[in-house]
Design a protein around this motif. Structure first.
Motif, short mmCIF file in Angstrom:
data_model
loop_
_atom_site.label_atom_id
_atom_site.label_comp_id
_atom_site.label_asym_id
_atom_site.label_seq_id
_atom_site.Cartn_x
_atom_site.Cartn_y
_atom_site.Cartn_z
N ALA A 187 0.83 -1.21 0.00
CA ALA A 187 0.00 0.00 0.00
C ALA A 187 0.86 1.25 0.00
N ARG A 188 0.31 2.32 -0.55
CA ARG A 188 1.01 3.60 -0.53
C ARG A 188 0.97 4.18 0.89
N GLY A 189 1.85 5.16 1.12
CA GLY A 189 1.82 5.88 2.39
C GLY A 189 2.46 5.13 3.54
N GLN A 190 3.48 4.29 3.27
CA GLN A 190 4.17 3.62 4.35
C GLN A 190 4.77 4.65 5.31
N VAL A 191 4.59 4.45 6.60
CA VAL A 191 5.00 5.41 7.61
C VAL A 191 6.44 5.16 8.02
N ALA A 192 7.21 6.24 8.18
CA ALA A 192 8.62 6.12 8.54
C ALA A 192 8.78 5.49 9.91
N GLU A 193 9.84 4.71 10.09
CA GLU A 193 10.07 4.00 11.36
C GLU A 193 10.18 4.95 12.56
N PRO A 194 10.89 6.09 12.46
CA PRO A 194 10.96 6.98 13.64
C PRO A 194 9.57 7.50 14.05
N VAL A 195 8.70 7.71 13.07
CA VAL A 195 7.34 8.16 13.40
C VAL A 195 6.57 7.06 14.12
N LYS A 196 6.72 5.83 13.63
CA LYS A 196 6.08 4.70 14.31
C LYS A 196 6.58 4.58 15.75
N ASP A 197 7.88 4.72 15.93
CA ASP A 197 8.46 4.58 17.27
C ASP A 197 7.87 5.62 18.22
N GLU A 198 7.78 6.85 17.75
CA GLU A 198 7.30 7.92 18.62
C GLU A 198 5.84 7.74 18.96
#
Length: 493
Positions: free
Chosen positions: A373-384
């Motif tokens: 899917a489009r719009g994969q979220v960056a890992e640092p954003v997921k972590d926060e």
């Protein structure tokens, strides 16, 4: 280093390692039981095993890599044992085996058997075949190709398993439903476990009676969508719902507690909610995954329910059972998740007051729609985001445990504590409770006054006078948050 204890005289050692959910724990128990008539006995380490069984889960991040890493370690151990004139077979079963299939045999030639979760009833036959193949090879000959069975057979695997269950304590899992027809875009279960299927009610009741006769006092019913249960009726034609099954189980003398997991919000029927109100053996604890508080993300996940649908179910549950403790699952950083979407999740948590949750960063599963899917979220954003969500859930846990101090609760003692003279049990809300109590209380239920709390549990003392357990105060901001069961802790490996 001392040599590991060998199995019973004349029997081959069986070592089982289980990853994942409670259903995998149940599956491992049934597979071990199926091998006992064929000369196997459980051992505590692979060093003492003639057969090592890896029961795998494909839900967690890097699940396959963890399995291959373990296979590599076992292959080295086998070479050492072969040099000492011993041997060891390796079987991989479960969802990673189903997903990897023939590729696993190519990538890990040390594996002797690969079985999917719908064919583990064929394990004794496969083990016998693999052993015959090994015994027939000339000394020093290269190993042959491993055996594989990842079909979805027409026969019911439960019918092929030993009828009688062995019980190792006062609590037990009992699988009543398997598979999933929901096809959430992040999930591999429909592909590894197949379509939804329910066991006949009579078979479930019979297995439950066997467990109770063996000393079990609490049964947790298992299913990928357990509240979608629709098994053949035990009293004639038609089907039984989960609510009807619970009412049947509640009539079994000696069974004190009933739980079920995991549920889907779409399948929380009025009948089942009423069951929570009327059946005192059904514990006031429910795991009801929501995954996200954002309608945009729920739609992208193909969850087939909205935020408001979920909140209405929660309202009806609490009207029926005001002391209901609710836990859930959350995925943070799903493709396309904006800060507003995540804020909606935090808001839902505040509104509901969960009794804990399993929360994870989104990680792609090969073959699922969300993986591309489009719009994969960056890992640092997921972590926060995950850190913020878990801080909120932890606060709710601490609030509930503090509110429980001073109350009297019914505790079913299911194991010996780490300290001398200590027993550990579970409250109706699945909280671990540590109590100084005589050993003869093990396996029984007692009224316990909660005197203190720890970071993930409670401390109590036996109440001398018999009393009706009080319900903890539950509010949207301070719900009971039980710590994970041993099986749930295993799922976080």
């Amino acid at each position: 280093m001392s040599r590991p204890a060998p199995p019973e005289s004349g029997r081959r050692g069986l070592y089982v390692r289980t990853w994942g959910c409670q259903m995998n724990v149940y599956d491992s128990e049934r597979m071990a039981e199926s091998l006992i008539p064929h000369g196997y006995a459980p051992v505590d380490s692979p060093e003492a095993a003639a057969l090592v069984l890896l029961n795998t889960c494909h839900i967690r991040e890097k699940a396959a890599e963890k399995v291959y890493s373990e296979i590599g370690r076992l292959a080295k151990l086998r070479r050492q044992r072969q040099a000492a004139g011993e041997d060891m077979m390796i079987a991989v079963v479960g969802c990673v085996a189903q997903a990897e299939g023939q590729e696993m045999l190519a990538r890990a030639p040390a594996v002797d058997i690969v079985l999917g979760p719908q064919t583990y009833h064929r394990l004794p036959e496969m083990v016998a075949r693999a052993r015959r193949d090994r015994d027939a090879r000339p000394a020093g000959a290269a190993a042959g190709a491993g055996l594989i069975d990842t079909d979805f057979p027409a026969e019911d695997k439960f019918d092929a398993l030993p009828a009688a269950r062995q019980a190792s304590g006062v609590t037990a899992f009992l699988t009543i439903q398997e598979g999933c027809d929901k096809f959430c875009t992040f999930c591999v279960v429909p592909y590894t476990r197949g379509a939804e299927a329910s066991r006949p009610a009579a078979a479930v009741l019979a297995e439950a009676r066997d467990l109770v006769a063996a000393g079990v006092r609490e049964i947790t019913l298992l299913g990928q969508n357990v509240n979608a249960y629709h098994g053949a009726a035990a009293d004639g034609g038609g089907v039984w719902s989960l609510a009807r099954l619970v009412r049947g189980l509640a009539r079994i003398e000696g069974l004190d507690r009933i739980r079920y997991t995991t549920s889907h919000p779409r399948d929380m029927s009025d009948e089942l909610i009423l069951c929570h109100k009327e059946e005192t053996k059904l514990m006031p604890y429910l795991h009801l995954p929501v995954q996200s508080g954002s309608d945009t993300i729920l739609k992208a996940m193909n969850r087939r329910h909205s935020r408001d649908d979920y909140l209405r179910v929660i309202e009806r549950l609490r009207q029926a059972r005001p002391d209901m403790a609710l836990t859930s699952d959350f995925i943070v950083g799903f493709p396309g998740e904006s800060e507003d979407d995540f804020a909606a999740t935090l808001d839902l948590v505040e509104r509901v007051g969960f009794a804990g949750a399993f929360s994870f960063k989104y990680s792609p599963r090969p073959g699922t729609p969300a993986a591309i899917a489009r719009g994969q979220v960056a890992e640092p954003v997921k972590d926060e985001r995950l850190a913020r969500l878990q801080a909120l859930l932890h606060r709710q846990e601490q609030d509930f445990n503090a509110a429980t101090v001073g109350r009297t609760v019914a505790v079913l003692f299911d194991r010996v504590g780490r300290h001398a003279g200590q027993l550990v049990g579970r409250s109706p809300w699945l909280q671990p409770v540590h109590v100084t109590a005589p050993h003869n209380r093990l396996g029984g239920t007692a009224s316990v006054v909660i005197t203190d709390r720890t970071s993930h549990g409670l401390i109590g003392r036996l109440r001398r006078a018999v009393a009706v357990p009080a319900s903890p105060a539950v509010s949207p901001s301070s719900s009971p948050v039980p710590s994970p069961t041993p099986a749930q802790e295993a799922a976080l490996e």
